[in-house]
Design a protein around this motif. Structure first.
Motif, mmCIF file in Angstrom:
data_model
loop_
_atom_site.group_PDB
_atom_site.id
_atom_site.type_symbol
_atom_site.label_atom_id
_atom_site.label_comp_id
_atom_site.label_asym_id
_atom_site.label_seq_id
_atom_site.Cartn_x
_atom_site.Cartn_y
_atom_site.Cartn_z
ATOM 1 N N VAL A 11 5.909 -14.058 12.876
ATOM 2 C CA VAL A 11 6.634 -12.791 12.782
ATOM 3 C C VAL A 11 6.347 -11.991 14.043
ATOM 4 O O VAL A 11 5.190 -11.720 14.363
ATOM 5 C CB VAL A 11 6.206 -11.986 11.527
ATOM 6 N N SER A 12 7.414 -11.626 14.771
ATOM 7 C CA SER A 12 7.310 -10.818 15.992
ATOM 8 C C SER A 12 8.054 -9.507 15.775
ATOM 9 O O SER A 12 9.120 -9.495 15.145
ATOM 10 C CB SER A 12 7.926 -11.550 17.181
ATOM 11 N N VAL A 13 7.501 -8.413 16.317
ATOM 12 C CA VAL A 13 8.079 -7.089 16.109
ATOM 13 C C VAL A 13 8.185 -6.333 17.431
ATOM 14 O O VAL A 13 7.231 -6.306 18.201
ATOM 15 C CB VAL A 13 7.217 -6.248 15.136
ATOM 16 N N TYR A 33 13.147 -0.961 14.456
ATOM 17 C CA TYR A 33 12.291 -2.107 14.752
ATOM 18 C C TYR A 33 13.099 -3.379 14.596
ATOM 19 O O TYR A 33 13.944 -3.507 13.720
ATOM 20 C CB TYR A 33 11.029 -2.135 13.878
ATOM 21 N N LYS A 34 12.862 -4.298 15.530
ATOM 22 C CA LYS A 34 13.524 -5.602 15.499
ATOM 23 C C LYS A 34 12.475 -6.642 15.124
ATOM 24 O O LYS A 34 11.420 -6.720 15.746
ATOM 25 C CB LYS A 34 14.144 -5.937 16.855
ATOM 26 N N ILE A 35 12.810 -7.415 14.109
ATOM 27 C CA ILE A 35 11.899 -8.444 13.609
ATOM 28 C C ILE A 35 12.497 -9.817 13.878
ATOM 29 O O ILE A 35 13.691 -10.031 13.647
ATOM 30 C CB ILE A 35 11.692 -8.299 12.082
ATOM 31 N N GLN A 36 11.673 -10.716 14.356
ATOM 32 C CA GLN A 36 12.064 -12.118 14.459
ATOM 33 C C GLN A 36 11.086 -12.928 13.612
ATOM 34 O O GLN A 36 9.868 -12.819 13.790
ATOM 35 C CB GLN A 36 12.052 -12.626 15.898
ATOM 36 N N ILE A 37 11.636 -13.711 12.679
ATOM 37 C CA ILE A 37 10.833 -14.569 11.808
ATOM 38 C C ILE A 37 11.151 -16.001 12.209
ATOM 39 O O ILE A 37 12.301 -16.444 12.082
ATOM 40 C CB ILE A 37 11.187 -14.340 10.327
#
Length: 128
Positions: A11-13, A33-37
């Motif tokens: 998980v990156s934020v 906020y942008k989340i990449q899973i």
């Protein structure tokens, strides 16, 4: 950007202050906020639920819980990722968020939690 890997799910934020949606005179500060899973495992996973803990710098703590993310319960296949953008309002010009995603391994139905690393929400003028 902050990132954390739990059970093979990364998980990156990234965060941004939203001055056009904020009103400091009324103690309203908006952040996106942008989340990449990212699924680093060998099996597909599905995001079922989210749980957030949100802290304002004035000591206020809120918890938000619910199904999926932005109305979705995405299935993420091996080597793939899911990205979304959401927002959070604070009563102060800085705070933090952290949380967990409840995930399901589709191969065996195993339910597990993935940590969302704590990240800061800071209005840029606070850094000067």
């Amino acid at each position: 950007m902050v990132a954390q890997i739990t059970e093979g799910v990364k998980v990156s934020v990234e965060t941004t202050y939203q001055p056009e949606y904020s009103n400091p005179a009324n103690e309203h500060y908006m952040f996106a906020y942008k989340i990449q899973i990212e699924n680093l495992t060998d099996y597909s996973v599905q995001l079922l639920r989210r749980h957030w803990t949100i802290f304002d710098s004035n000591g206020t703590k809120r918890e938000v819980e619910g199904e999926g993310v932005v109305g979705l319960q995405p299935i993420i296949t091996p080597g793939q990722h899911h990205e979304y953008v959401s927002g959070c309002n604070l009563k102060t010009d800085m705070g933090t968020m952290k949380g967990t995603y409840q995930m399901k391994r589709l191969v065996d139905g195993e339910i597990f939690d993935v940590s969302i690393p704590q990240f800061a929400l800071i209005a840029p003028f606070k850094l000067n």
